[in-house]
Write a protein that holds these residues in place. Sequence first.
Motif, PDB file in Angstrom:
ATOM      1  N   MET A 158       0.837  -1.199   0.000  1.00  0.00           N
ATOM      2  CA  MET A 158       0.000   0.000   0.000  1.00  0.00           C
ATOM      3  C   MET A 158       0.876   1.256   0.000  1.00  0.00           C
ATOM      4  O   MET A 158       2.033   1.216   0.411  1.00  0.00           O
ATOM      5  N   PRO A 159       0.320   2.392  -0.435  1.00  0.00           N
ATOM      6  CA  PRO A 159       1.070   3.657  -0.374  1.00  0.00           C
ATOM      7  C   PRO A 159       1.430   4.011   1.068  1.00  0.00           C
ATOM      8  O   PRO A 159       0.766   3.576   2.019  1.00  0.00           O
ATOM      9  N   LEU A 196      -7.590   5.413   3.172  1.00  0.00           N
ATOM     10  CA  LEU A 196      -8.067   4.110   3.648  1.00  0.00           C
ATOM     11  C   LEU A 196      -8.531   3.201   2.514  1.00  0.00           C
ATOM     12  O   LEU A 196      -8.701   1.992   2.718  1.00  0.00           O
ATOM     13  N   ALA A 197      -8.741   3.769   1.333  1.00  0.00           N
ATOM     14  CA  ALA A 197      -9.331   3.020   0.223  1.00  0.00           C
ATOM     15  C   ALA A 197      -8.622   1.700  -0.080  1.00  0.00           C
ATOM     16  O   ALA A 197      -9.295   0.676  -0.273  1.00  0.00           O
ATOM     17  N   PRO A 198      -7.272   1.649  -0.151  1.00  0.00           N
ATOM     18  CA  PRO A 198      -6.615   0.364  -0.446  1.00  0.00           C
ATOM     19  C   PRO A 198      -6.958  -0.726   0.570  1.00  0.00           C
ATOM     20  O   PRO A 198      -7.145  -1.888   0.206  1.00  0.00           O
ATOM     21  N   ALA A 199      -7.037  -0.361   1.850  1.00  0.00           N
ATOM     22  CA  ALA A 199      -7.364  -1.351   2.881  1.00  0.00           C
ATOM     23  C   ALA A 199      -8.814  -1.803   2.764  1.00  0.00           C
ATOM     24  O   ALA A 199      -9.138  -2.974   3.009  1.00  0.00           O
ATOM     25  N   LEU A 200      -9.698  -0.888   2.396  1.00  0.00           N
ATOM     26  CA  LEU A 200     -11.103  -1.252   2.201  1.00  0.00           C
ATOM     27  C   LEU A 200     -11.258  -2.162   0.990  1.00  0.00           C
ATOM     28  O   LEU A 200     -12.001  -3.148   1.029  1.00  0.00           O
ATOM     29  N   GLN A 201     -10.540  -1.844  -0.080  1.00  0.00           N
ATOM     30  CA  GLN A 201     -10.603  -2.678  -1.281  1.00  0.00           C
ATOM     31  C   GLN A 201     -10.013  -4.061  -1.018  1.00  0.00           C
ATOM     32  O   GLN A 201     -10.450  -5.062  -1.592  1.00  0.00           O
ATOM     33  N   LEU A 208     -18.648   0.290   8.922  1.00  0.00           N
ATOM     34  CA  LEU A 208     -19.804   0.033   9.770  1.00  0.00           C
ATOM     35  C   LEU A 208     -20.928   0.998   9.427  1.00  0.00           C
ATOM     36  O   LEU A 208     -20.721   1.975   8.710  1.00  0.00           O
ATOM     37  N   GLU A 209     -22.102   0.738   9.945  1.00  0.00           N
ATOM     38  CA  GLU A 209     -23.254   1.594   9.655  1.00  0.00           C
ATOM     39  C   GLU A 209     -23.011   3.001  10.197  1.00  0.00           C
ATOM     40  O   GLU A 209     -22.455   3.176  11.276  1.00  0.00           O
ATOM     41  N   MET A 210     -23.403   3.988   9.421  1.00  0.00           N
ATOM     42  CA  MET A 210     -23.238   5.374   9.829  1.00  0.00           C
ATOM     43  C   MET A 210     -24.414   5.798  10.705  1.00  0.00           C
ATOM     44  O   MET A 210     -25.553   5.414  10.466  1.00  0.00           O
ATOM     45  N   SER A 211     -24.120   6.587  11.744  1.00  0.00           N
ATOM     46  CA  SER A 211     -25.159   7.133  12.605  1.00  0.00           C
ATOM     47  C   SER A 211     -24.758   8.543  13.006  1.00  0.00           C
ATOM     48  O   SER A 211     -23.588   8.807  13.270  1.00  0.00           O
ATOM     49  N   ASP A 212     -25.728   9.446  13.035  1.00  0.00           N
ATOM     50  CA  ASP A 212     -25.467  10.843  13.414  1.00  0.00           C
ATOM     51  C   ASP A 212     -24.388  11.481  12.544  1.00  0.00           C
ATOM     52  O   ASP A 212     -23.611  12.320  13.002  1.00  0.00           O
ATOM     53  N   PHE A 217     -15.166   2.540  11.127  1.00  0.00           N
ATOM     54  CA  PHE A 217     -14.572   1.379  10.467  1.00  0.00           C
ATOM     55  C   PHE A 217     -14.049   0.420  11.524  1.00  0.00           C
ATOM     56  O   PHE A 217     -13.738   0.804  12.644  1.00  0.00           O
ATOM     57  N   GLN A 218     -13.965  -0.840  11.115  1.00  0.00           N
ATOM     58  CA  GLN A 218     -13.488  -1.867  12.033  1.00  0.00           C
ATOM     59  C   GLN A 218     -12.499  -2.773  11.304  1.00  0.00           C
ATOM     60  O   GLN A 218     -12.697  -3.121  10.138  1.00  0.00           O
ATOM     61  N   PHE A 219     -11.448  -3.168  12.004  1.00  0.00           N
ATOM     62  CA  PHE A 219     -10.501  -4.126  11.431  1.00  0.00           C
ATOM     63  C   PHE A 219     -11.194  -5.478  11.301  1.00  0.00           C
ATOM     64  O   PHE A 219     -11.928  -5.897  12.202  1.00  0.00           O
TER      65      PHE A 219
END
Length: 301
Positions: A158-159, A196-201, A208-212, A217-219
């Motif tokens: 990753m970068p 964070l995109a490379p780790a998500l891909q 995780l679900e967005m609230s407020d 994010f979770q490992f």
Amino acid sequence: HPLVLFLDDIQWIDAASLDLVEAFVDAGRSAHLLIIAAYRDNEVGSTHPVTRLLERFRQRRSLIAEFDLGPLHVEHVRELIMGACPNLKQADELTAIVMRRAAGNPFFTRQFLKSLVDQNELYFSEEFNGWRLNLEPSLLARQDEDIIALIMRRLARMPDQSRAVMRIGAAIGKKFELSILAAVAECDQAEALIRLAPALQDELLIPLEMSDGKREFQFVHDRVQQASYQLQEGPPEVDLHMTIGWRLLEQTAPENLEAQLFAIVDHLNVASAKIHDPAKRLLAADLNLRANMRAKAALAY
């Protein structure tokens, strides 16, 4: 209404939370309540609080069922490989390598197979209309590599900025908010998300679900968090935790401070020797006092 509670990794549960679970089980005998708890039995010995709790449940004849989820067997790993890689000629060879490498652990098995694909050692051949395994000496030499080393190699591709934010996220905890990550990384949230995109891909992080309006994010596994924490990008460990502690405090509304106290003081205490400003030392001491009083009140010490 029926209620299902799933508690993961209870080998790390604190005494107060365990007492709450016991109270739920005792009070829920006639309620529509199902509690599912998972733990690693290799980390729970005969004197562990979870073991003692289960023994009390058995003595009281509580309605419990225990299932031992062992590792995948050879035939299961081979079936998984054949399902993912149709027409693979070296299925038996790859199964043997994967079993030696991952010992039947489903997460490790998947990570290892992905790493082989990433490095083109397991690839789809259009010529043969099927998958092929490149049994190079480098692959055979890595059979004894542990899971941390495997994930470290994936992170290394990753970068630099992506590795840096992964390390920050790992230092924050298994879960982290994008706003806190961006504040520690000194960038806006859009830029933090790009990093964070490379780790998500690569499916090392789970959104995780967005609230407020918050994004969290979770490992995907604690071993991914552990490997990310060992990365060298960014400031020294102590400085990183101190920055996280102050940023958490800055971004926590006064009415929510009690809920974040333990996390804030945990980070600041790692860096206590480097907090030289008298006002900040007094503030850190006050936060510790409040956290200790809260822990004492909850018997969570």
